[in-house]
Design an enzyme around this catalytic site. Sequence first.
Site, PDB file in Angstrom:
ATOM      1  N   LEU A  35      -0.174   2.744  -1.203  1.00 27.80           N
ATOM      2  CA  LEU A  35      -1.440   2.357  -0.588  1.00 27.80           C
ATOM      3  C   LEU A  35      -1.162   1.329   0.506  1.00 27.80           C
ATOM      4  O   LEU A  35      -0.195   0.575   0.415  1.00 27.80           O
ATOM      5  CB  LEU A  35      -2.374   1.730  -1.629  1.00 27.80           C
ATOM      6  CG  LEU A  35      -3.023   2.658  -2.661  1.00 27.80           C
ATOM      7  CD1 LEU A  35      -3.595   1.841  -3.813  1.00 27.80           C
ATOM      8  CD2 LEU A  35      -4.110   3.506  -2.021  1.00 27.80           C
ATOM      9  N   ASP A  36      -2.017   1.283   1.513  1.00 28.04           N
ATOM     10  CA  ASP A  36      -1.896   0.240   2.533  1.00 28.04           C
ATOM     11  C   ASP A  36      -2.107  -1.130   1.893  1.00 28.04           C
ATOM     12  O   ASP A  36      -2.816  -1.245   0.882  1.00 28.04           O
ATOM     13  CB  ASP A  36      -2.935   0.450   3.638  1.00 28.04           C
ATOM     14  CG  ASP A  36      -2.639   1.677   4.493  1.00 28.04           C
ATOM     15  OD1 ASP A  36      -1.465   2.098   4.527  1.00 28.04           O
ATOM     16  OD2 ASP A  36      -3.578   2.213   5.114  1.00 28.04           O
ATOM     17  N   PRO A  37      -1.536  -2.184   2.468  1.00 30.17           N
ATOM     18  CA  PRO A  37      -1.683  -3.532   1.889  1.00 30.17           C
ATOM     19  C   PRO A  37      -3.128  -3.955   1.645  1.00 30.17           C
ATOM     20  O   PRO A  37      -3.429  -4.596   0.633  1.00 30.17           O
ATOM     21  CB  PRO A  37      -1.008  -4.432   2.929  1.00 30.17           C
ATOM     22  CG  PRO A  37       0.024  -3.555   3.558  1.00 30.17           C
ATOM     23  CD  PRO A  37      -0.616  -2.195   3.621  1.00 30.17           C
ATOM     24  N   ALA A  39      -5.665  -2.017   1.041  1.00 33.85           N
ATOM     25  CA  ALA A  39      -6.349  -1.131   0.096  1.00 33.85           C
ATOM     26  C   ALA A  39      -6.065  -1.584  -1.330  1.00 33.85           C
ATOM     27  O   ALA A  39      -5.062  -2.241  -1.605  1.00 33.85           O
ATOM     28  CB  ALA A  39      -5.882   0.307   0.297  1.00 33.85           C
TER      29      ALA A  39
END
Length: 282
Positions: A35-37, A39
């Site tokens: 996941l993106d940071p 998110a």
Amino acid sequence: MFYLIYKEKGISSFKAIKDFAWQNNIKKIGHSGTLDPEATGLLLLASDEDTKLLDYVDKKFKSYRATMILGLQSQSFDSQGKIINSSNLKVDNLTIEKTIKNFVGPFVQIPPIFSAKKINGKRAYEYARQGSEISMKAQEVFVKSIEIEKIDFPKVIFKAKVSRGTYIRSLINQIGLELKTYALMDDLERIELSGLSKNDLGVVSDLDIIDLEVLSLEKHEILTLAKGQKFSKDLADGKYAFIYKNTKKILGICKIESKIIAPIKIFNKKIEKSLKKDEKNE
């Protein structure tokens, strides 16, 4: 073993995974997707021999809860990026609902430039940060379902179940354009993957997430496969996971072609442990 953990906002997936491994004294660990940071949400991890099973985990669909802000567009399609366009157009709730629901089904999507998509061996975001001009290839994705939870213009909160490779940021950007305005993603939470939800946090059974039919084999059959040998088995062609009798641990992956079964991946430590446990119970 498999573990389902929840990543909080503001840390990278790799840090979350590394911290989990350190806290649980796990030397070898893998994951089924990051996941993106900014998110939050679910990450599926595997340790030791089970890392070899990650390629066979059910990854067809993942579910997200997303917050969309209408009237703004950024370079990265989310609120972390530089704003490049804006609009004061007011869109009514009915039009928003109808437009969003029209995205259910297959559609062609262009991944965001600021993404981990690989191009010629480099991540797309590396080119973007350097200011390099790159062309992102369109790809077909599938939205299985969308449920709108709240509309408080310009903010819209919805849940979406999407195919692997779908970028929610890109979906939101496209929704904005379809509404004759702009849109960016302000928040993202992964709420389901491999059929698992927050109710399943902790240790997860490999049988619950494997995307293969499971065979129950006898001791001599397992030992034959463990030696790298083949034998006849009257079953349909395809790949299978196999277990010992009625135990609940996958011991390997095999394939059947023309009624001949052959090993693909063998988990020797798990086989040894399962067979020893059975001998003690005899």
